[in-house]
Write an enzyme that holds these catalytic residues in place. Structure first.
Site, PDB file in Angstrom:
ATOM      1  N   SER A 102       0.837  -1.187   0.000  1.00  0.00           N
ATOM      2  CA  SER A 102       0.000   0.000   0.000  1.00  0.00           C
ATOM      3  C   SER A 102       0.886   1.258   0.000  1.00  0.00           C
ATOM      4  O   SER A 102       1.708   1.414  -0.899  1.00  0.00           O
ATOM      5  CB  SER A 102      -0.955  -0.050   1.199  1.00  0.00           C
ATOM      6  OG  SER A 102      -2.017   0.848   1.037  1.00  0.00           O
ATOM      7  N   HIS A 237      -7.747  -5.758   0.229  1.00  0.00           N
ATOM      8  CA  HIS A 237      -6.550  -4.924   0.304  1.00  0.00           C
ATOM      9  C   HIS A 237      -5.498  -5.534   1.224  1.00  0.00           C
ATOM     10  O   HIS A 237      -4.294  -5.451   0.946  1.00  0.00           O
ATOM     11  CB  HIS A 237      -6.923  -3.526   0.795  1.00  0.00           C
ATOM     12  CG  HIS A 237      -5.794  -2.548   0.731  1.00  0.00           C
ATOM     13  ND1 HIS A 237      -5.247  -2.111  -0.458  1.00  0.00           N
ATOM     14  CD2 HIS A 237      -5.078  -1.932   1.717  1.00  0.00           C
ATOM     15  CE1 HIS A 237      -4.258  -1.269  -0.209  1.00  0.00           C
ATOM     16  NE2 HIS A 237      -4.134  -1.148   1.094  1.00  0.00           N
TER      17      HIS A 237
END
Length: 256
Positions: A102, A237
């Site tokens: 990320s 995610h």
């Protein structure tokens, strides 16, 4: 794959780096956490890698044992400081590979571009996860830092299970400053121009990631002259938590 017995290895700890010492390792994997995250996100990766790989993780300022330090205000400040720490605190010439998830993907890329030009250092590979490549100002204008409510809404979308932590009345004052700083840093971060690395880039992502669609992963081909390979895992995610063994095994295979 031969797993390392972590309890038999001395812990390696500096101001910026956490890990398990592996003096006989042939390559060092340095891991960069997500926004609001800390080095502990990778604390058990060493147990899942072969002894040829030493795993270290970066501890950003402004969290956990560095809570009293101010968070980095810009990506440039953060990447410069981490690069300097790597050159100073890892004095040997063992090849380096970088893994970022990320926000950590963008930080790892910025550190990689600095190491790519550092004399006497061998950067072997960049591995990024859960994020498209950085956007230039021409592609996406810098934005103001988001308000706390926007940040929390986004966190809930990316990590529905973990988002409850940020609502805890005792934990929230400790967690929000670093999360707020990291999101502000990313809102302003627009590199220009993009630097094309002289090392291969491996890209990982979840097949149901609301923050980074699978088709965005190949965008990292724009930042390397050595090609990319993309691996998609089942999950959202934070696929890297339930798919940890699978992911670490895959990353290790790219470093052998």
């Amino acid at each position: 794959m031969t797993h390392r017995m972590v309890e038999m290895k001395p812990e390696s700890r500096t101001r910026w780096l956490r890990g398990v010492s592996a003096p006989g390792a042939k390559i060092r994997l340095v891991c960069f956490p997500h926004a609001g995250g800390a080095a502990g996100a990778f604390h058990d990766w060493a147990a899942l890698t072969p002894p040829e790989i030493e795993v270290m993780s970066v501890q950003y300022p402004g969290r956990q044992d560095r809570l009293s330090e101010p968070c980095a205000a810009t990506m440039e400040e953060l990447a410069d400081a981490i690069t300097a720490a790597l050159l100073r605190e890892l004095p040997d010439d063992r090849p380096l590979a970088l893994f970022g998830h990320s926000m950590g993907s963008a930080v790892a890329y910025e550190v990689a571009r600095r190491l790519d030009e550092a004399p006497g250092r061998t950067l072997a590979r960049l591995v990024v996860s859960g994020r498209a490549r950085p956007r230039t100002p021409q592609e996406l204008a810098p934005r103001p830092a988001p308000a706390d409510r926007e940040i929390l809404d986004h966190v809930r979308e990316l990590d529905p299970e973990g988002a409850a932590t940020y609502e805890h009345p005792e934990l929230r004052p400790l967690i929000m400053p670093s999360l707020r700083a990291d999101f502000g840093l990313l809102a302003a971060y627009r590199p220009t121009p993009l630097h094309r690395l002289g090392v291969p880039v491996t890209v990982c992502g979840g097949d149901r990631d609301p923050g980074c669609a699978v088709e965005e992963l190949s965008s990292w081909s724009d930042v390397t002259t050595q090609g990319v390979d993309v691996r998609v895992f089942e999950g959202g995610h934070f696929y890297l938590n339930p798919r940890k063994e699978e992911l670490v095994g895959f990353v290790a295979s790219r470093l052998s």
